[in-house]
Design a protein around this motif. Sequence first.
Motif, PDB file in Angstrom:
ATOM      1  N   UNK B  13      53.954  37.166  38.668  1.00 20.06           N
ATOM      2  CA  UNK B  13      52.693  36.852  37.975  1.00 20.06           C
ATOM      3  C   UNK B  13      52.735  35.522  37.229  1.00 20.06           C
ATOM      4  N   UNK B  15      51.187  32.506  36.150  1.00 25.38           N
ATOM      5  CA  UNK B  15      49.760  32.186  36.145  1.00 25.38           C
ATOM      6  C   UNK B  15      49.534  30.682  36.119  1.00 25.38           C
ATOM      7  N   UNK B  17      47.936  28.960  34.033  1.00 25.74           N
ATOM      8  CA  UNK B  17      48.131  28.374  32.699  1.00 25.74           C
ATOM      9  C   UNK B  17      49.600  28.001  32.491  1.00 25.74           C
ATOM     10  N   UNK B  59      55.888  38.221  42.792  1.00 25.88           N
ATOM     11  CA  UNK B  59      54.545  38.567  43.296  1.00 25.88           C
ATOM     12  C   UNK B  59      53.454  37.829  42.525  1.00 25.88           C
ATOM     13  N   UNK B  60      52.293  37.644  43.181  1.00 20.34           N
ATOM     14  CA  UNK B  60      51.064  37.181  42.523  1.00 20.34           C
ATOM     15  C   UNK B  60      51.207  35.794  41.917  1.00 20.34           C
ATOM     16  N   UNK B  63      48.256  33.354  39.736  1.00 20.20           N
ATOM     17  CA  UNK B  63      47.115  34.155  39.293  1.00 20.20           C
ATOM     18  C   UNK B  63      46.394  33.455  38.153  1.00 20.20           C
ATOM     19  N   UNK B  64      45.160  33.881  37.912  1.00 22.20           N
ATOM     20  CA  UNK B  64      44.375  33.324  36.806  1.00 22.20           C
ATOM     21  C   UNK B  64      43.347  32.337  37.284  1.00 22.20           C
ATOM     22  N   UNK B  86      54.206  37.178  46.918  1.00 14.95           N
ATOM     23  CA  UNK B  86      52.780  37.150  47.254  1.00 14.95           C
ATOM     24  C   UNK B  86      52.108  36.084  46.406  1.00 14.95           C
ATOM     25  N   UNK B  87      50.921  35.646  46.853  1.00 16.32           N
ATOM     26  CA  UNK B  87      50.157  34.623  46.142  1.00 16.32           C
ATOM     27  C   UNK B  87      48.812  35.192  45.702  1.00 16.32           C
ATOM     28  N   UNK B  88      48.362  34.765  44.504  1.00 12.80           N
ATOM     29  CA  UNK B  88      46.988  35.074  44.102  1.00 12.80           C
ATOM     30  C   UNK B  88      46.053  34.302  45.034  1.00 12.80           C
TER      31      UNK B  88
END
Lengths: 420, 167
Positions: B13, B15, B17, B59-60, B63-64, B86-88
């Motif tokens: 995750x 993000x 930011x 993962x992810x 994100x954001x 994984x990608x957002x």
Amino acid sequence: MGMTITEKILADHAGLDGVEPGQLINARVDVVLGNDITAPLAFKEFEQLGLDRVFDRDKIVLVPDHFTPNKDIKSAEQARALKEYARRYQITNYFEVGRMGIEHCLLPEKGLVLPGDVVIGADSHTCTYGALGAFATGVGSTDMAAAMATGEVWFKVPETIKLVYHGKLPRWVSGKDLILHTIGLIGVDGARYMAMEFTGEAIDNLSMDGRFTMANMAIEAGGKNGIIAPDETTLQYVRERAGREYKVYQSDPDARYARVIEIDVSKLEPVVSFPHLPENTRFVSQAGHVDIHQVVIGSCTNGRMEDLRVAAEILKGKKVHPDVRAIIIPGTQAIYMQAIKEGLVEIFVEAGAAVSTPTCGPCLGGHMGILAKGERAVATTNRNFVGRMGHPESEVYLASPAVAAATAIAGRIAGPGEVL
Amino acid sequence: MKLYGKTWKFGNDVDTDAIIPARYLSTSDPAELAKHCMEDADPSFPQKVQPGDIIVAGKNFGCGSSREHAPIAIKAAGVGAVIAASFARIFYRNAINIGLPIFESPEAAEAIQEGDVVQLDPATGTVHNVSRGETYQATPFPEFMRKLMEAGGLMAYVAERVKKGGA
């Protein structure tokens, strides 16, 4: 086999009779949105194509809302660039400071996004418009540039998660609590690449403002879009604003869902998301003693009339705690004006809160309320990532306007019941 | 063309930011953004990253926010590719659109240790861990996305269409 509302909207905009999850399509867009951070970059890309006009100047919306009123010289340059592009391409819908609002509060209010639309915005919270029964999703600046040139965008048709909210909401439990609780259940990537379709008795009884809050945070579960099928509440909101035709879609009874999640809302309490992910949810009664230095009520998530009314109901005749800065940001000029007329602004100022002109400002650590090292904020915004509202060692706790207002009075995370 | 580089590992995750904090978004100049790449995830990253290095994350990733400044900052910092479990979705789109190579492979994301040297083949999605002598397979891209990447990103693809009068 039936289709979901998301599949139907995408199929119609791709000129197809039907679509299936995973299918790659080219869809016509009804609205393309950008702001002072993302749109200048998009226009720079657009100009490399050597076109002398955009695909449709009425279908592009530009809102300088992130670092406005301009926070420093660099931001002023970006905002000026946005305005110059708007003039050069004769964009119909450009909203200057003093006539603007936070984009996702403003567009529905002005009737610029309508049921059945396909909307892309170079802002991740574009998913907000799903509350109107539109397909709306965030993209980057390059996608915005391509759509401004062609009027089309490519999509992979998403699978859909159906969320069914049973029962009646207890007092002080809002759309914000429903969506935070949902993100807590499925995680920040629980709906990655997927559509989130919000249904059930609790959604039927939810106001438009509460629905916007829920669809707004679909991205916080990784969702491609959040969507609520139009009903009488939606149509009443839309009728007095729409300046063009729109189409109402509903999911078929035999539509396919990747997953169905049922939630009994009658057992919920106000929810707080602890740092540093929106999925770190707890009921406010389980929050423990957390001293708070700043409260922010506003943003594209919770800067609407209902949010301000709830905050005023709690703050009326009370004082903001001596150690707390409370900052309240109406989402649009119209909301600001209505808050003045209803006496809400007077309640806030008398309580010792600062009331700001509409801006995204503090939500993304831009301006108008940045946190120092070690400071903690309760905010009605949408993200509590590391450094989101300021110093990398500051903390953001996400909550509803009711919890934020109660916290402003208590000086620590508190539910409304603790201060009333 | 194959990519070859030393890896830096990040968690789940990550993000946008953390990739490029909003306090630096008053510019879209890639060189300026690169100076703050991954700063809130690892403050020393902009100093220590070398051209061709590879980011490996859980993962992810991304994100954001939809800010394209995130993949731009990574690319401008000289990072050759990002491998993640994984990608957002918006980051995934943006990376393809601006031509930042990405590899989605939970296996690679777990097996690669920081400092491992890897060789990547964007055409096949193969991730070869030179340090450990292991090979992992990333999820292949659909044909349409391969076409986009072969054209040099979304704008080059659109430019072709515009030239043909298809806009």
